[in-house]
Motif scaffolding. Structure first.
Motif, PDB file in Angstrom:
ATOM      1  N   THR A 183     -11.742  15.544  18.357  1.00 20.05           N
ATOM      2  CA  THR A 183     -12.846  15.752  19.300  1.00 20.05           C
ATOM      3  C   THR A 183     -13.547  17.059  18.967  1.00 20.05           C
ATOM      4  O   THR A 183     -12.931  17.997  18.448  1.00 20.05           O
ATOM      5  N   PRO A 184     -14.841  17.154  19.292  1.00 21.93           N
ATOM      6  CA  PRO A 184     -15.565  18.387  18.953  1.00 21.93           C
ATOM      7  C   PRO A 184     -15.177  19.574  19.829  1.00 21.93           C
ATOM      8  O   PRO A 184     -15.261  20.713  19.394  1.00 21.93           O
ATOM      9  N   GLN A 185     -14.760  19.322  21.050  1.00 19.10           N
ATOM     10  CA  GLN A 185     -14.393  20.429  21.933  1.00 19.10           C
ATOM     11  C   GLN A 185     -12.947  20.851  21.695  1.00 19.10           C
ATOM     12  O   GLN A 185     -12.154  20.120  21.115  1.00 19.10           O
TER      13      GLN A 185
END
Length: 327
Positions: A183-185
């Motif tokens: 995930t990007p976060q």
């Protein structure tokens, strides 16, 4: 003091591993947690003073053999660890440190004081609270002008009380949650537990029982993964304790059990694929012969549960996956 070693092998699957490739890759990381278990135990100090009142001759070839017998005179030395702890005015100890081996010398018109540490093995105290009596004596051998003399030392009585016998069962979940690399976060790590159940299956109490834990250490990192592990806090019998890595279990009576856990975090999500716990006992205190720690076991934790049956305590218990237990 008994030294414990918890060893985890964790599998972390990442996007691209340590490269920027698009495919997923898995990396193995091994961490170890060193712990020390301490418990109060009984030991005896035996003292012998050798007086040489001859003004012009030394006592040579001195040998002392400590004997431990039951009340009927049967030797029971195999149930005790015996070690010389101090000597004054005598030349040397035996190569194993357990006796004065026949090379000792006490000079003319002097005296020598010797001390032995005597530690009973767990079974020496029997099963009754009054304990088991033993007679501790010695045989002293020495020479004067090359003539050997043998002297039997009258025994003293000691009473050995029943000892604890400790079984430690460790529990950890299979999955740990930290940042998800897919995930990007950046996800915050979710604490998980390294838990232990201590059972005293002996006939004597385990007094002043403590487990002191070190921070986790990475001992193998297959791809040099950027990951960290930390112990955050602890609890004893479901009650949080001071923010320390030492859990004080206090006094554990015969046939009773206590639990403790340490909260841990991992900065990355992963799966524990191998979990082992081992222990060693200090050789200078008798090693395996005198160890009060009988066994350690490692389990994968499924849930914390409370068993609501008559006569049970009000504590949470550990539901483990016994079909695929850790090693």
């Amino acid at each position: 003091m008994m030294r414990l070693l918890a060893l985890f092998t964790m599998l972390f699957c990442l996007l691209g591993g340590v490269s920027l490739a698009a495919e997923s890759s898995c990396a193995r990381v091994k961490i170890e947690i060193l712990q020390e278990l301490t418990v109060e135990r009984v030991a005896f100090d035996a003292k012998m003073v050798i007086y040489n009142k001859i003004p012009d001759k030394a006592l040579s070839d001195i040998r002392v053999d400590v004997t431990i017998a039951d009340e009927t005179g049967n030797l029971k030395n195999e149930m005790f660890f015996v070690r010389v702890t101090s000597q004054d005015n005598i030349s040397e100890t035996g190569s194993d440190g357990n006796m004065i081996n026949g090379d000792g010398v006490v000079g003319a018109n002097t005296s020598a004081e010797n001390h032995w540490l005597i530690i009973p093995s767990p079974g020496a105290g029997g099963e009754v609270s009054t304990g088991v009596p033993y007679l501790v004596g010695a045989t002293l051998t020495y020479s004067i002008d090359g003539v050997q003399e043998v002297l039997s030392i009258a025994p003293d009585r000691i009473t050995v009380k029943p000892a604890p016998q400790l079984y430690l069962d460790y529990f950890t979940p299979r999955q740990v949650l930290g940042d998800n690399p897919f995930t990007p976060q950046t996800e915050a790590p979710i604490p998980y537990e390294l838990a232990v159940r201590v059972l005293n299956d002996g006939f004597g109490p385990a007094n002043k029982l403590k487990i002191d834990s070190a921070q986790p250490t990475i001992v193998e990192n297959e791809f040099g993964l950027l990951i960290d592990f930390r112990l955050l806090g602890a609890a004893v019998n479901d009650q949080p304790v001071m923010s320390t890595l030492t859990v004080d279990l206090g006094d554990l009576t015969s046939k009773a059990a206590s639990t403790a856990y340490w909260q841990m975090i991992s900065t990355l999500s992963g799966k524990i694929t191998d979990f082992k716990v081992s222990f060693t006992h200090a050789d200078e205190l008798g090693g395996e012969l005198t160890s009060l720690l009988k066994e350690t076991n490692a389990h994968y934790l499924t849930h914390r549960v409370k068993v609501n049956l008559p006569g049970r305590d009000d504590r949470l218990d550990f539901l483990a996956d016994t079909d695929s237990d850790a090693a």
